[in-house]
Design an enzyme around this catalytic site. Sequence first.
Site, PDB file in Angstrom:
ATOM      1  N   HIS A  40       0.826  -1.204   0.000  1.00 22.21           N
ATOM      2  CA  HIS A  40       0.000   0.000   0.000  1.00 22.21           C
ATOM      3  C   HIS A  40       0.863   1.258   0.000  1.00 22.21           C
ATOM      4  CE1 HIS A  40      -3.966  -2.042   1.354  1.00 22.21           C
ATOM      5  NE2 HIS A  40      -3.910  -1.877   0.054  1.00 22.21           N
ATOM      6  N   GLU A 124      -6.014  -8.104   2.863  1.00 27.79           N
ATOM      7  CA  GLU A 124      -5.375  -9.148   3.675  1.00 27.79           C
ATOM      8  C   GLU A 124      -6.424 -10.028   4.340  1.00 27.79           C
ATOM      9  OE1 GLU A 124      -3.215  -9.594   7.958  1.00 27.79           O
ATOM     10  OE2 GLU A 124      -2.559  -7.878   6.769  1.00 27.79           O
ATOM     11  N   THR A 160      -2.844  -8.939  10.636  1.00 30.33           N
ATOM     12  CA  THR A 160      -1.500  -8.727  11.199  1.00 30.33           C
ATOM     13  C   THR A 160      -1.263  -7.325  11.741  1.00 30.33           C
ATOM     14  OG1 THR A 160      -0.635  -8.213   8.990  1.00 30.33           O
ATOM     15  CG2 THR A 160      -0.454 -10.502   9.746  1.00 30.33           C
TER      16      THR A 160
END
EC number: 1.17.7.4
Length: 280
Positions: A40, A124, A160
Amino acid sequence: MRVILAKRAGFCFGVKRATQMAFEAAGMDKKTYTLGPIIHSPQVVKKLEEMGVRALKDLDSMDSGTIIIRSHGVASHEIAEAMQKKLEIVDATCPFVKKAQEHVKSLSETGYGVVVVGDADHPEVQGIVSYGGDKVFVVGSGEEVRKLPIMNKIGVVAQTTQSFENLKNVVSECLQRGGEIRVFNTICDATAVRQEEAKELARQVDCMLVVGGFNSANTRRLAEVCAELQPRTHHIETAAEIDPAWFEGVATVGVTAGASTPKWIIDEVMGRIGEINKKN
């Protein structure tokens, strides 16, 4: 004006690994793409495009060549599609993300309902969820656990970049529902350490700059934790966005950066602050 740069500002292990793999693949004489942005960071994505590596939304237009799997990972069916098309796969998925995917797959296969702590819209999380069965639920907070169906066996994993506090709140709510619970702390150590360091820095300064993509979850989270302690916190993507007025009456400035922020962007920000400092 004193300027303090956080020691852990910039690329984390997973991002550094992914970008290195992408730039190495870009140097080969092959048709190469990334499946989604590699990280990103619009600046890194642009640099790869200049080297001939474009980001694809899906594999529909690919019938040959090399596909690089983004650091956030992708859905299991996309990996299967790439294999079915016999594409050369460069898997740059962060090892921490990969571990979360494996836990969800294992939990689902052994009869657990799976709770993923994170942002349901984040790539994700969408990738992690795809490795489970039909009993995978994404929650953003402990409160959302109360809306879930009753399950005798619950497995918990986390995006995460989640805060440990949020994971604890979700687990606490799960415990109150009874039954068997298995928890895997899949929060990246670098994320937790970076947030603690940013908090400590925010307490010491008069103004805080958080550098990184506006589409970066971990950078946005850094900006949030800093703003809670230092109201004069500004989330910027590049040095061009810095407003000299931010530093009026400021004796000390703190700078940190998200895990997907390249060093050259941080250097440009530090250079711009230095220029403003000289003028004042």
